[in-house]
Design a protein around this motif. Structure first.
Motif, PDB file in Angstrom:
ATOM      1  N   CYS A  89      -3.676 -10.917  16.093  1.00  0.00           N
ATOM      2  CA  CYS A  89      -3.651 -11.415  14.733  1.00  0.00           C
ATOM      3  C   CYS A  89      -3.491 -10.227  13.793  1.00  0.00           C
ATOM      4  CB  CYS A  89      -4.894 -12.223  14.393  1.00  0.00           C
ATOM      5  SG  CYS A  89      -6.468 -11.342  14.513  1.00  0.00           S
ATOM      6  N   ALA A  90      -2.926 -10.502  12.633  1.00  0.00           N
ATOM      7  CA  ALA A  90      -2.668  -9.440  11.665  1.00  0.00           C
ATOM      8  C   ALA A  90      -2.740 -10.011  10.263  1.00  0.00           C
ATOM      9  CB  ALA A  90      -1.296  -8.810  11.926  1.00  0.00           C
ATOM     10  N   ALA A  91      -3.035  -9.146   9.318  1.00  0.00           N
ATOM     11  CA  ALA A  91      -3.222  -9.561   7.933  1.00  0.00           C
ATOM     12  C   ALA A  91      -2.172  -8.920   7.029  1.00  0.00           C
ATOM     13  CB  ALA A  91      -4.624  -9.174   7.454  1.00  0.00           C
ATOM     14  N   ASN A  92      -1.658  -9.729   6.127  1.00  0.00           N
ATOM     15  CA  ASN A  92      -0.570  -9.328   5.225  1.00  0.00           C
ATOM     16  C   ASN A  92      -0.991  -9.638   3.793  1.00  0.00           C
ATOM     17  OD1 ASN A  92       1.789  -9.232   3.662  1.00  0.00           O
ATOM     18  ND2 ASN A  92       3.073 -10.014   5.313  1.00  0.00           N
ATOM     19  N   LEU A  93      -1.184  -8.603   2.993  1.00  0.00           N
ATOM     20  CA  LEU A  93      -1.678  -8.805   1.638  1.00  0.00           C
ATOM     21  C   LEU A  93      -0.595  -9.326   0.691  1.00  0.00           C
ATOM     22  CD1 LEU A  93      -3.981  -8.487  -0.419  1.00  0.00           C
ATOM     23  CD2 LEU A  93      -3.227  -6.126  -0.760  1.00  0.00           C
ATOM     24  N   MET A  94       0.665  -8.964   0.925  1.00  0.00           N
ATOM     25  CA  MET A  94       1.701  -9.234  -0.066  1.00  0.00           C
ATOM     26  C   MET A  94       2.377 -10.593   0.091  1.00  0.00           C
ATOM     27  SD  MET A  94       1.412  -6.730  -1.972  1.00  0.00           S
ATOM     28  CE  MET A  94       2.804  -7.106  -3.028  1.00  0.00           C
ATOM     29  N   ARG A  95       2.348 -11.151   1.289  1.00  0.00           N
ATOM     30  CA  ARG A  95       3.119 -12.368   1.523  1.00  0.00           C
ATOM     31  C   ARG A  95       2.446 -13.576   0.890  1.00  0.00           C
ATOM     32  NH1 ARG A  95       7.240 -14.555   3.479  1.00  0.00           N
ATOM     33  NH2 ARG A  95       8.081 -12.502   3.955  1.00  0.00           N
ATOM     34  N   ARG A  96       3.200 -14.293   0.069  1.00  0.00           N
ATOM     35  CA  ARG A  96       2.653 -15.450  -0.626  1.00  0.00           C
ATOM     36  C   ARG A  96       2.933 -16.752   0.126  1.00  0.00           C
ATOM     37  NH1 ARG A  96      -1.324 -14.152  -2.967  1.00  0.00           N
ATOM     38  NH2 ARG A  96      -1.152 -12.555  -1.363  1.00  0.00           N
TER      39      ARG A  96
END
Length: 128
Positions: A95-102
């Protein structure tokens, strides 16, 4: 910031597993969360993406109708429910986290370089 993926294991074809991704050090509701998988010798593949902002979800074609993703921001946990597992689902799942993707609506939702934080992976092995 840490992401902890868990819930993998050995199963038979047709079985189900639920993977969990627990986040610490972040407000989970701020991040899109992607699930990826990788087998030895192959590139890491995007499996799903769940948006932080509009509840949009994307799945790669090979898992549509079998996998579903959900998130509990209060528990800082994202789940990947995997049903009707096939031998070709065998991989290490991350799993990974993406701050910018809306939004999570196309394959561009799982561009590896967009993801800021990664968990350590959990092995899923599906035997026939």
């Amino acid at each position: 910031v840490q992401l902890q993926a868990s819930g993998g294991g050995p199963v038979q074809a047709g079985d189900s597993l639920r993977l969990s991704c627990i986040a610490s050090g972040v407000t989970l509701g701020d991040y899109a969360i992607g699930w990826f998988r990788q087998v030895p010798g192959k590139s890491r593949e995007g499996v799903s993406c769940t948006s932080a902002s509009d509840s949009s979800v994307w799945y790669t074609d090979s898992v549509k109708g079998r996998f579903s993703v959900s998130r509990d921001n209060a528990k800082k946990t994202v789940y990947l429910q995997m049903n009707s597992l096939k031998p070709e689902d065998t991989a290490v799942y991350y799993c990974a986290a993406n701050l910018m993707r809306r939004r999570c609506d196309t394959g561009s939702s799982v561009r590896l370089y967009e993801y800021d934080y990664w968990g350590q992976g959990t092995q899923v092995t599906v035997s026939s």
